[in-house]
Design a protein around this motif. Structure first.
Motif, PDB file in Angstrom:
ATOM      1  N   LEU A 230     146.531  40.807 -17.679  1.00  0.00           N
ATOM      2  CA  LEU A 230     145.860  40.619 -18.965  1.00  0.00           C
ATOM      3  C   LEU A 230     144.369  40.939 -18.898  1.00  0.00           C
ATOM      4  O   LEU A 230     143.724  40.790 -17.851  1.00  0.00           O
ATOM      5  N   SER A 231     143.838  41.325 -20.054  1.00  0.00           N
ATOM      6  CA  SER A 231     142.400  41.541 -20.212  1.00  0.00           C
ATOM      7  C   SER A 231     141.964  40.916 -21.530  1.00  0.00           C
ATOM      8  O   SER A 231     142.745  40.854 -22.483  1.00  0.00           O
ATOM      9  N   ALA A 232     140.722  40.437 -21.583  1.00  0.00           N
ATOM     10  CA  ALA A 232     140.184  39.846 -22.814  1.00  0.00           C
ATOM     11  C   ALA A 232     138.774  40.379 -23.065  1.00  0.00           C
ATOM     12  O   ALA A 232     138.066  40.784 -22.131  1.00  0.00           O
ATOM     13  N   GLN A 233     138.382  40.377 -24.327  1.00  0.00           N
ATOM     14  CA  GLN A 233     137.051  40.847 -24.714  1.00  0.00           C
ATOM     15  C   GLN A 233     136.603  40.138 -25.986  1.00  0.00           C
ATOM     16  O   GLN A 233     137.402  39.876 -26.885  1.00  0.00           O
ATOM     17  N   TRP A 234     135.321  39.811 -26.040  1.00  0.00           N
ATOM     18  CA  TRP A 234     134.670  39.339 -27.269  1.00  0.00           C
ATOM     19  C   TRP A 234     133.368  40.119 -27.410  1.00  0.00           C
ATOM     20  O   TRP A 234     132.761  40.518 -26.409  1.00  0.00           O
ATOM     21  N   GLU A 235     132.916  40.299 -28.654  1.00  0.00           N
ATOM     22  CA  GLU A 235     131.717  41.112 -28.871  1.00  0.00           C
ATOM     23  C   GLU A 235     130.908  40.587 -30.045  1.00  0.00           C
ATOM     24  O   GLU A 235     131.458  40.182 -31.064  1.00  0.00           O
ATOM     25  N   HIS A 236     129.587  40.637 -29.879  1.00  0.00           N
ATOM     26  CA  HIS A 236     128.668  40.379 -30.981  1.00  0.00           C
ATOM     27  C   HIS A 236     127.554  41.428 -30.989  1.00  0.00           C
ATOM     28  O   HIS A 236     127.193  41.984 -29.940  1.00  0.00           O
ATOM     29  N   THR A 237     127.019  41.661 -32.190  1.00  0.00           N
ATOM     30  CA  THR A 237     125.815  42.473 -32.360  1.00  0.00           C
ATOM     31  C   THR A 237     124.622  41.534 -32.474  1.00  0.00           C
ATOM     32  O   THR A 237     124.650  40.578 -33.265  1.00  0.00           O
ATOM     33  N   LEU A 238     123.576  41.829 -31.714  1.00  0.00           N
ATOM     34  CA  LEU A 238     122.418  40.935 -31.597  1.00  0.00           C
ATOM     35  C   LEU A 238     121.122  41.635 -32.010  1.00  0.00           C
ATOM     36  O   LEU A 238     120.975  42.841 -31.804  1.00  0.00           O
ATOM     37  N   LEU A 239     120.206  40.853 -32.540  1.00  0.00           N
ATOM     38  CA  LEU A 239     118.834  41.289 -32.797  1.00  0.00           C
ATOM     39  C   LEU A 239     117.905  40.463 -31.916  1.00  0.00           C
ATOM     40  O   LEU A 239     117.975  39.230 -31.936  1.00  0.00           O
ATOM     41  N   VAL A 240     117.052  41.130 -31.158  1.00  0.00           N
ATOM     42  CA  VAL A 240     116.054  40.413 -30.361  1.00  0.00           C
ATOM     43  C   VAL A 240     114.921  39.985 -31.292  1.00  0.00           C
ATOM     44  O   VAL A 240     114.309  40.811 -31.975  1.00  0.00           O
ATOM     45  N   THR A 241     114.666  38.671 -31.343  1.00  0.00           N
ATOM     46  CA  THR A 241     113.615  38.114 -32.204  1.00  0.00           C
ATOM     47  C   THR A 241     112.398  37.750 -31.349  1.00  0.00           C
ATOM     48  O   THR A 241     112.398  37.946 -30.132  1.00  0.00           O
ATOM     49  N   ALA A 242     111.372  37.198 -31.981  1.00  0.00           N
ATOM     50  CA  ALA A 242     110.132  36.872 -31.262  1.00  0.00           C
ATOM     51  C   ALA A 242     110.365  35.861 -30.143  1.00  0.00           C
ATOM     52  O   ALA A 242     109.699  35.897 -29.099  1.00  0.00           O
ATOM     53  N   ASP A 243     111.329  34.938 -30.345  1.00  0.00           N
ATOM     54  CA  ASP A 243     111.506  33.876 -29.353  1.00  0.00           C
ATOM     55  C   ASP A 243     112.945  33.736 -28.865  1.00  0.00           C
ATOM     56  O   ASP A 243     113.317  32.739 -28.263  1.00  0.00           O
ATOM     57  N   GLY A 244     113.780  34.726 -29.132  1.00  0.00           N
ATOM     58  CA  GLY A 244     115.174  34.634 -28.684  1.00  0.00           C
ATOM     59  C   GLY A 244     115.981  35.746 -29.303  1.00  0.00           C
ATOM     60  O   GLY A 244     115.616  36.916 -29.215  1.00  0.00           O
TER      61      GLY A 244
END
Length: 256
Positions: A230-244
């Motif tokens: 088996l294989s698993a995957q999760w994904e999110h799109t992120l924006l780098v902000t000033a503090d995180g």
């Protein structure tokens, strides 16, 4: 390496595209059950994106990909093509959604259990999600991509899993795939330094067995584990902000 720093206007468009992608995953959940085909799931998502969201399914015709979403079942690592095979009780499936709205991309994926998954399959999915969350927690200006890769690799391998190395996360914006490449293994203090305004995906592919994969020649897209585990995957799109960071594809069931 040419990294795009998004303008405030572009960031707002990325927020919209990310929210739409997340909503597709929320919408499709009740349909993922034994007896449904991945082709049927593809059609439901396609119609929703086109008719309800007035958006575009990015995978359709992308370098010749024939469907609007990716559906990767059990030992398929990524880029599974929806087909007429029925899902059965106990399957696990990754549904990968990328939506284009006003020229900008939102990209996200999630694991679903078909009926009741075996405990070992659930554990793989849960640890893979934890890998994603631990990577996200490190995203801030000044962090390096090697920090993210390392924390994902350490968690996966400490649970006796392996990290796929041939496929990775990526920058995203006007283009589906931009710089940088975001690999899910590495050493702390190495790699590109993150900057405010960057957008990229983290999408760890974690295998229950060995890390090795094979690309199926019959369609040129489907990637499977070489040992058929088996294989698993999760994904999110992120924006780098000033503090995180801001998780642009956050679903309603998540707290960031």
């Amino acid at each position: 390496m040419s990294i795009t720093i998004k303008t405030p206007d572009e960031i707002e468009k990325m927020r919209v595209a990310g929210r739409l992608a997340a909503e597709v995953l929320e919408m499709i959940e009740p349909f993922v059950k034994p007896g449904v085909t991945t082709d049927e799931i593809n059609k439901i998502c396609h119609d929703y994106i086109i008719n309800e969201q007035d958006a575009i399914p990015a995978p359709l015709d992308y370098h010749g990909f024939p469907k609007s979403i990716c559906t990767s079942v059990n030992h398929v690592v990524c880029h599974g093509i929806p087909n007429d095979k029925k899902l059965k009780n106990g399957d696990i499936i990754n549904i990968d959604i990328t939506v284009i709205k006003d020229g900008y991309h939102g990209d996200t994926s999630k694991m679903f259990y078909v009926g009741t998954a075996a405990p070992h399959a659930q554990r793989l999915c849960e640890i893979t999600l934890e890998c994603l969350y631990k990577g996200i927690a490190l995203v801030k200006p000044g962090a390096q991509l090697g920090d993210i890769g390392h924390v994902i690799q350490h968690l996966a391998e400490s649970n006796h899993y392996s990290v796929v190395r041939e496929y990775c996360g990526h920058g995203i914006g006007k283009d589906f795939h931009e710089e940088p490449q975001v690999v899910h293994y590495g050493k702390p203090g190495t790699g590109f330094e993150l900057q405010e305004g960057m957008c990229f995906t983290i999408e760890p592919m974690i295998n229950a067995g060995k890390r090795h994969v094979k690309l199926l020649k019959r369609d040129g897209w489907t990637v499977e584990t070489a040992d058929k585990r088996l294989s698993a995957q999760w994904e999110h799109t992120l924006l780098v902000t000033a503090d995180g960071c801001e998780v642009l594809t956050k679903r309603k069931d998540e707290n960031f």
